[in-house]
Design a protein around this motif. Structure first.
Motif, short mmCIF file in Angstrom:
data_model
loop_
_atom_site.label_atom_id
_atom_site.label_comp_id
_atom_site.label_asym_id
_atom_site.label_seq_id
_atom_site.Cartn_x
_atom_site.Cartn_y
_atom_site.Cartn_z
N ASP A 130 0.86 -1.22 -0.02
CA ASP A 130 0.00 -0.09 0.00
C ASP A 130 0.91 1.34 0.18
N GLU A 180 2.61 1.63 -3.35
CA GLU A 180 1.77 2.11 -4.44
C GLU A 180 1.21 3.44 -4.35
N THR A 181 1.03 3.92 -2.97
CA THR A 181 0.62 5.43 -2.98
C THR A 181 1.64 6.23 -3.36
N THR A 206 3.70 5.69 -6.08
CA THR A 206 3.73 5.40 -7.29
C THR A 206 2.81 6.20 -7.83
N ARG A 207 1.62 6.37 -7.33
CA ARG A 207 0.30 7.00 -7.89
C ARG A 207 0.79 8.40 -7.78
N ALA A 208 1.14 8.89 -6.66
CA ALA A 208 1.49 10.23 -6.42
C ALA A 208 2.42 11.00 -7.52
N GLN A 259 3.17 9.27 -10.89
CA GLN A 259 3.09 8.44 -11.95
C GLN A 259 3.07 9.47 -13.22
N ASP A 260 2.55 10.64 -12.95
CA ASP A 260 2.55 11.65 -14.22
C ASP A 260 3.79 12.29 -14.55
N ARG A 319 -1.00 -7.14 -8.62
CA ARG A 319 -0.41 -6.05 -8.20
C ARG A 319 1.17 -5.73 -8.57
N GLU A 341 2.58 -4.22 -12.83
CA GLU A 341 3.23 -2.98 -13.24
C GLU A 341 4.48 -2.62 -12.94
#
Length: 900
Positions: free
Chosen positions: A684, A687-688, A690-692, A694-695, A722, A725
């Motif tokens: 978790d 991944e958090t 990564t999402r923060a 990823q752009d 999971r 990616e």
């Protein structure tokens, strides 16, 4: 005897006691004007029996003269310069104008100050009115204060509240508040015994416990007012702050003097160094010689060759209450008395109300001299004032541009931006316009506006295309685009750079970096390695370019080449005392050492870098280094240290938009949780992160380091979907690098995700790739996972062949939780010979002790080691004294025989 300050006196006396015991420390005594700072500092000086005492005070008029305060402090002890390293002594002499300017920079002067103070110890060093220290002196003293350890040196500073930020911010503080009612009454009775009770009560209320107010407010009263016959009291000025009311009381005392005496007082107030000879000569020019009357007033007192004011508020009152024309005349008289000097130039400028090229030129010369002594704040101030007095528009604009550049070098971003905005209103030629763009971009970069910085650099470089300045600006633009995650901007700057210097290794490599950001890794990797290869061949002279060269090695997975570049870079930066460069270079060296499983070295270098970054005021770099140290602690299984270092740094980094630091801190905490088997939390968390990001391509590049941990956590938590990616992301980077260790990690991740019939083959292929070299920690993790799988498959003998080398690697690098896991697996295979965890003698040493003993083993003296590590010889001796028993030896002669 001080009244009502027993607690504060005890604090200072305890510090002095520690100095007698060989410890060092620093303390800032802070409070409003008149609160008793000077009295406490005087008490400390009087109580410092057995210590040498040196002291000075900041001078407001000299706040723009580089190293003026430091020169006043160390002037009486300059005979000790021969006892410190020659390079440091040369830097200090150059700063004081006693020799040629040294190119080591302002931090080398700070190191020289540290060495001189250490030579003088046990020592009490007192600096009053430190809010008026010139910036260069304050930086040097703060640098020394933050690196004091075992020299027996105490640095005390007095700082007035309301002075704004100072370079001393961050040092321990002792705040002073008003005296309580009983202490206030006691003090007032000593100095105003004839006051009527109603007047005494009014003064107690008005003074707010301020000792100076208690002593001085009533002196402005007439005899009738002192007796209570006349109301209201003249010192009651309503809402004015207390210091202003005390200042008004001093003004009232000065107003009672003759006109000649007031003029004399004004000259003395404007000659803030207190040089009595200069004051007398300037006063004579104005036709006054009222020293006797001024001395009888008690507002000033001669002390040998100097003239001291009763309190800085007296000086402020005298200047504020004098007519403007009289002030101009006093400044001109002082300029005449001084002769050619920096102070003469400033007095002339203070007396000039309109354009005057002659005065402007003198100030510009002053700025040039300040620049040679790394006094960039003084340089900026002198050029800014010179520009105001310059009649020619083109020359005025050029001086403003120079002032803005100097302000950036001084770290004063607000001033740089303000001056740059004024300069931008002028009709600038292309080169000054480009220099101004560089200033504005530097300000935006430091403030976190990386996209704006890159665009500003590109636009500024376009106007001077083909020049050396344009090449430097475009290289910075690529860097800014990279850190901002702006692929298009980085590509645009890289393309322009390639068009100007197509064969330059840095242009080729930065083009490769832009291609990597765009996802074209096949073309990117060989281009990026061009600069690394040039640096290894000795073809990249600049320290900054060599830092980029090593970084290109890291980004392409070539740890060995990166290590060679960074190791030489750190050595050269030490030899040339490039203290500003060292934290960055040491950080990159430490990261590379972790990858090469040199954890002890990495810890020592990262800690040194963090201390240096703190010393020179680089908060973002300090936080990033905290996260690097947290990562090292995570490998060692020290979860408490990891979280203590990383969590606050992550919060600050996220609030500032510094993705790189937040990712490293997240990686550290994720690794410690992975080692403890908290797989869901690891997944978790990563991944958090990564999402923060990823752009942002920058985020993706940073998150490569997280990919293998994400895969393992996903598989271990029973959520293999999971893992796909992060594996894709890592594989996209790793394949073009062609690094065996990276190929081994890919195969390991695929083995974790594979079905049983494929796992054996993939693990075996992973081990074979790792055997070709690179990142021992990753190899050991692969061996561990494969060994665990083999044991579960009941192939115990084969499992032991993988678990034993894993255990050896983990033990060697101090990766305790991983070693414990490998040892437990070995025992599960029936191998009872797996040794219990043992502590190496080197593990008993602190990182700094390890650095010291290694250098001592090479035959370096304490003085030489001190110069290398930017510490004092006494501190080096203390570290050796502490290290010898831990190593089981009696002295340094045995060090060469140890395996360090």
């Amino acid at each position: 005897m001080l009244v009502g300050r027993s607690t504060e006196q005890a604090v200072l006396e305890a510090l002095i006691t520690t100095a007698r015991d060989g410890e060092s420390g620093a303390l800032v005594v802070r409070g409003q004007a008149g609160i008793g700072k000077t009295a406490l500092l005087d008490h400390a000086a009087a109580a410092a029996e057995g210590l040498r005492v040196i002291r000075t005070e900041g001078v407001e008029f000299e706040a723009e003269l580089p190293f003026a305060g430091l020169h006043l402090l160390l002037g009486p002890v300059l005979d000790h310069l021969d006892a410190i390293p020659a390079r440091q002594a040369a830097a200090l002499r150059g700063a004081f104008g006693l020799g040629p300017a040294d190119q080591g920079g302002r931090f080398l002067v700070g190191l020289a100050v540290l060495s001189v103070l250490a030579e003088l110890g046990p020592l009490l060093c007192v600096v009053d009115d430190a809010q008026w220290l010139d910036r260069a002196s304050a930086e040097a003293l703060t640098f020394a204060a933050r690196r004091l350890q075992r020299e027996g040196v105490i640095l005390l500073f007095g700082v007035r509240d309301g002075a704004g930020a100072t370079r001393l911010d961050g040092l321990p503080e002792l705040p002073l508040w008003g005296l309580d009612r009983d202490a206030s009454a006691t003090l007032l009775s000593r100095h105003g015994a004839d006051l009527a009770p109603t007047v005494r009560d009014r003064i107690l209320a008005e003074s707010e416990g301020n000792p100076l107010a208690l002593i001085e407010l009533h002196t402005a009263l007439t005899p009738e007012q002192r007796g209570g016959a006349v109301q209201p009291l003249s010192f009651n000025l309503g809402p004015l702050p207390l210091p202003a009311r005390v200042q008004q009381a001093f003004g009232t005392q000065a107003a009672r003097l003759s006109e000649d005496a007031r003029t004399f007082l004004l000259v003395a107030a404007l000659e803030e160094t207190g040089d009595l000879d200069i004051v007398l000569r300037a006063a004579a020019t104005l036709g006054t010689a009222a020293l006797d009357e001024v001395e009888r007033s008690g507002l000033v007192s001669p002390n040998g060759t100097t003239l001291s004011f009763k309190h800085p508020l007296v000086r402020a009152a005298v200047i504020q209450d004098s007519p403007l024309t009289t002030r101009f005349a006093a400044h001109r008289a002082l300029a005449e008395a001084l002769g050619p000097s920096d102070r003469r130039a400033w007095h002339l400028a203070a007396a000039t109300t309109g354009p005057d090229e002659q005065v402007a030129a003198e100030l510009a010369d002053t700025a040039e001299q300040a620049a040679t002594r790394a006094g960039h704040a003084a340089q900026a101030a002198a050029l800014e004032r010179a520009a105001e007095l310059t009649p020619d528009p083109e020359r005025r604009a050029a001086r403003l541009v120079g002032a803005a550049e100097a302000a950036v070098l001084a770290g004063d971003l607000d001033r740089a931006a303000s001056i740059a905005r004024r300069a931008a209103k002028s009709n600038l030629d292309p080169l000054p316009a480009a220099r101004l763009a560089h200033v504005l971009a530097s300000v935006e970069f430091e403030r976190g506006s990386l996209r704006t910085a890159a665009r500003t650099l590109i636009a500024g470089a376009d106007a001077i295309a083909g020049t050396g300045k344009s090449i430097a600006m475009l290289a910075e633009a690529v860097r800014d685009g990279y850190f901002a995650g702006e692929t298009a901007l980085a590509a645009e700057a890289a393309a322009k750079l390639s068009a100007i210097a197509p064969a330059s290794p840095i242009a080729i490599s930065l083009d490769g970096l832009a291609r990597m950001m765009a996802g074209d890794l096949t073309e990117a990797v060989p281009r990026m390695r061009t600069l690394t290869e040039a640096a290894l061949a000795g073809q990249v002279p600049g320290l900054g370019e060599r830092l980029i060269a090593g970084s290109m090695g890291l980004l392409t997975g070539d740890d060995e080449s990166a290590f060679d570049v960074f190791d030489r870079l750190v050595s050269d930066a030490r030899d040339s005392s490039q203290i500003g460069m060292l934290p960055n270079a040491l950080e990159h060296l430490a990261i590379t050492e972790v990858f090469l499983s040199r954890r002890r070295d990495a810890s020592a270098h990262a800690e040194e870098a963090m201390r240096l970054a703190e010393s020179i005021g680089h908060p973002h770099r300090t936080d990033h280094l905290r996260c690097v140290l947290a990562w090292i602690a995570a490998i060692a299984g020290d979860e408490e240290t990891c979280r203590t270092l990383a969590e606050p740094a992550i919060d600050r980094a996220l609030s500032s938009g510094i993705v790189r630091t937040a990712v490293w801190g997240t990686m550290a905490i994720g690794l410690t949780e992975l080692s403890q088997g908290r797989y869901d939390r690891v997944l978790d968390r990563l991944e958090t992160a990564t999402r923060a990001t990823q752009d942002r391509p920058l985020g993706a590049m940073n998150l490569i380091s997280l990919a293998a941990d994400q895969v393992e956590a996903a598989v271990r938590s029973g959520q293999p979907d999971r893992a796909r990616e992060p594996l894709r992301r890592f594989e996209q980077w790793a394949v073009p690098t062609q690094r065996p260790w990276a190929a081994g990690v890919i195969l390991r991740c695929k083995a974790l995700l594979a079905t049983d019939d494929k796992q054996d083959r993939l693990f075996a292929e992973a081990v074979a790739m790792h055997e070709q070299g690179g990142r021992p920690f990753e190899r050991a993790r692969t061996d561990l996972l494969y060994g665990e799988w083999l044991r579960r498959d009941q192939r115990k003998a084969e499992a032991r062949s993988r678990l034993r080398p894993a255990l050896e690697t983990f033990e060697r690098m101090g990766a305790t939780p991983w070693a414990d896991r490998a040892r437990a697996e070995l025992r599960a295979t029936g191998d009872t010979s797996a040794p219990l965890r043992t502590e190496s003698a080197l593990d008993k040493l602190t990182p700094q002790e390890l650095q010291v003993v290694r250098l001592a083993a090479r035959g370096l003296s304490n003085r030489d080691i001190a110069a290398q590590l930017f510490l004092s010889p006494r501190t080096i001796g203390h570290h050796l004294y502490k290290a010898f028993p831990k190593l089981g030896i009696a002295g340094r002669g045995e060090l060469p025989h140890l395996n360090l």
